[in-house]
Design a protein around this motif. Structure first.
Motif, short mmCIF file in Angstrom:
data_model
loop_
_atom_site.label_atom_id
_atom_site.label_comp_id
_atom_site.label_asym_id
_atom_site.label_seq_id
_atom_site.Cartn_x
_atom_site.Cartn_y
_atom_site.Cartn_z
N SER A 235 0.81 -1.22 0.00
CA SER A 235 0.00 0.00 0.00
C SER A 235 0.84 1.26 0.00
O SER A 235 0.38 2.32 0.41
N VAL A 236 2.10 1.15 -0.47
CA VAL A 236 2.97 2.32 -0.51
C VAL A 236 2.42 3.38 -1.45
O VAL A 236 2.50 4.58 -1.20
N ALA A 237 1.85 2.94 -2.56
CA ALA A 237 1.31 3.91 -3.54
C ALA A 237 0.24 4.79 -2.90
O ALA A 237 0.18 6.01 -3.13
N ALA A 238 -0.63 4.17 -2.07
CA ALA A 238 -1.68 4.95 -1.41
C ALA A 238 -1.06 5.94 -0.42
O ALA A 238 -1.52 7.08 -0.29
N ARG A 239 -0.01 5.50 0.27
CA ARG A 239 0.66 6.40 1.21
C ARG A 239 1.29 7.58 0.47
O ARG A 239 1.21 8.73 0.90
N LEU A 240 1.95 7.28 -0.65
CA LEU A 240 2.57 8.35 -1.43
C LEU A 240 1.53 9.32 -1.97
O LEU A 240 1.76 10.54 -2.02
N ALA A 241 0.38 8.80 -2.36
CA ALA A 241 -0.69 9.67 -2.84
C ALA A 241 -1.18 10.59 -1.72
O ALA A 241 -1.46 11.78 -1.93
N ALA A 242 -1.28 10.03 -0.52
CA ALA A 242 -1.71 10.84 0.63
C ALA A 242 -0.67 11.92 0.96
O ALA A 242 -1.02 13.06 1.29
N ILE A 243 0.61 11.53 0.84
CA ILE A 243 1.67 12.52 1.07
C ILE A 243 1.59 13.65 0.06
O ILE A 243 1.70 14.83 0.39
N GLU A 244 1.36 13.27 -1.20
CA GLU A 244 1.25 14.29 -2.25
C GLU A 244 0.06 15.22 -1.99
O GLU A 244 0.17 16.46 -2.11
N ASP A 245 -1.08 14.67 -1.62
CA ASP A 245 -2.26 15.50 -1.34
C ASP A 245 -2.01 16.47 -0.18
O ASP A 245 -2.38 17.65 -0.24
N THR A 246 -1.38 15.93 0.87
CA THR A 246 -1.09 16.78 2.03
C THR A 246 -0.11 17.89 1.67
O THR A 246 -0.26 19.04 2.09
N ALA A 247 0.91 17.54 0.88
CA ALA A 247 1.90 18.54 0.47
C ALA A 247 1.26 19.62 -0.40
O ALA A 247 1.55 20.81 -0.24
N ARG A 248 0.38 19.22 -1.31
CA ARG A 248 -0.30 20.21 -2.15
C ARG A 248 -1.19 21.14 -1.31
O ARG A 248 -1.25 22.35 -1.55
N GLU A 249 -1.88 20.55 -0.35
CA GLU A 249 -2.72 21.37 0.51
C GLU A 249 -1.88 22.33 1.33
O GLU A 249 -2.25 23.50 1.53
N ASN A 250 -0.72 21.86 1.83
CA ASN A 250 0.18 22.74 2.57
C ASN A 250 0.68 23.89 1.70
O ASN A 250 0.80 25.03 2.15
N LEU A 251 0.98 23.59 0.45
CA LEU A 251 1.44 24.63 -0.46
C LEU A 251 0.35 25.67 -0.68
O LEU A 251 0.62 26.88 -0.70
N ALA A 252 -0.88 25.20 -0.84
CA ALA A 252 -1.99 26.14 -1.01
C ALA A 252 -2.20 26.99 0.23
O ALA A 252 -2.47 28.20 0.15
#
Length: 402
Positions: A235-252
């Protein structure tokens, strides 16, 4: 006693140009009228010479003394003024109207009340003596001149004393104005400093409630992904997707902090929708069962002022961050409701709990409390070891005008 702005200067000094003109006009009129008085050659020559002496003394001694306030030139000019005026009146009694400007100049140059009174008395005595000499030193002339001398003295003293009081009040008023201006500047500086400190605290809370919590999520998700990768990485892909979403939200959120202080999520959705998204993301990242319960309709939530919605959202985010870091909970319930006291939000978990009176509160809870109190609300925390934690935020409900 003079100030740099001139507010406390005597009225005479601030209107010096006018008195300068009056002096020369009266002196010129006196000289011109003397030629109509048939004084004789010798007396006319003495009269003209005295006028020239008085004019020169005023121009080169009196006027500089008025500007510099030096005592020796001031006394010298006034004594010359009294002597010249007595001479002019003794030769040509109609020159007595020069007493008007002479009395004014005596008070203009005086440093205190006693000095003004003394020189005014000397002026009246000198002028009265000159008139008496011109009239032939008779008792008849003396009794005719005496009432005029007394009236002149009383008028001069009353006028001078009144002017002295006006000058004193003017100086006191000027000093008071300076003190008020100084106090105003100090108060403005204090308000500015307080505003800067408040803005720094506000920025610190915003960064803690958005960027810091987002970074914490990224770190925890990265650690979980690394652990799963070492065990096969299903389930690493799901974790990486969650990391990406969180990072994008932080950037916003970081861009929103630069532009304004309204959370990006609230500018794109209602508070109810944002709370549900936060709950879903928190559950996906931690595996904790998070539910959102509304005790008021969506339209009433949407009618809340934007600032209150921000306070409620940030409070929920901070409570969830504490659950993530400390509670080891399995269930979390977020409830949003309306009561007589205002609108409230409650975050309850079944985690390990703590003793509020013993455990130290970190920056997050202090920031939450500060934000809520700024909006006029209160924060209540109920917890005990092994019995979970309940955080309730209550703020006055004020609906926005539409």
């Amino acid at each position: 006693m003079q100030n740099s702005r001139g507010a406390g200067q005597p009225i005479w000094t601030r209107t010096l140009a006018g008195w300068h003109i009056v002096f020369w006009v009266l002196l010129g009129m006196t000289l011109g009228l003397s030629f109509l008085g048939h004084l004789g050659t010798a007396r006319q020559a003495v009269y003209v010479g005295t006028v020239l002496v008085l004019g020169s003394a005023y121009q080169f001694i009196g006027l500089p003394a008025i500007r510099s306030r030096r005592r020796l030139p001031s006394y010298t000019y006034r004594l010359v003024l009294i002597a010249c005026l007595a001479t002019l009146i003794g030769i040509y009694p109609q020159s007595v109207f020069l007493m008007f400007i002479a009395s004014a100049q005596i008070w203009l140059l005086c440093e205190d009340l006693r000095e003004g009174i003394g020189l005014s008395v000397l002026l009246v005595l000198a002028v009265g003596t000159a008139q008496l000499w011109s009239a032939g030193w008779g008792w008849t002339a003396f009794w005719e001149i005496l009432p005029w001398m007394l009236v002149s003295l009383v008028v001069s003293l009353l006028f001078g004393i009144w002017i002295e009081k006006v000058i004193t009040q003017s100086q006191q008023r000027a000093e008071l104005i300076e003190q008020l201006e100084s106090a105003r500047d100090e108060l403005a500086e204090a308000h500015h400093s307080a505003g800067v400190m408040a803005e720094r605290e506000r920025m610190a809370r915003e960064i803690h409630d958005t960027l810091a919590q987002g970074m914490t999520s990224i770190v925890m998700l990265t650690q979980a992904a690394a652990a799963e990768l070492s065990q096969g990485g299903a389930s690493v892909a799901a974790r990486l997707a969650a990391i990406e979403d969180t990072a994008r939200e932080n950037l916003a959120e970081a861009r929103a902090l630069v532009a304004a202080f309204t959370p990006v999520a609230l500018s794109e959705a209602t508070l109810t929708e944002v709370l549900r998204r936060q709950a879903e993301r928190f559950a996906a990242e931690t595996g904790v069962d998070v539910r959102v319960s509304l005790d008021l309709p969506d339209d009433e939530v949407a009618a809340l002022p934007q600032a209150q919605q921000v306070v409620l959202l940030r409070s929920a985010q901070e409570a969830l961050a504490n659950v993530r870091k400390h509670a080891a909970a399995t269930q979390v319930l977020i409830t949003l409701g309306l009561s007589d006291g205002g609108v409230w939000i409650e975050i309850r978990d079944d985690g390990s709990g703590f003793s509020p009176g013993v455990a130290s509160t970190g920056f997050g809870l202090n920031a939450m409390r500060g934000r809520v109190e700024e909006s006029g609300g209160t924060v209540q925390i109920d917890s005990a070891p092994g019995h979970g934690t309940r955080v309730q935020v209550l703020i006055p409900a004020v609906q926005e005008d539409v």
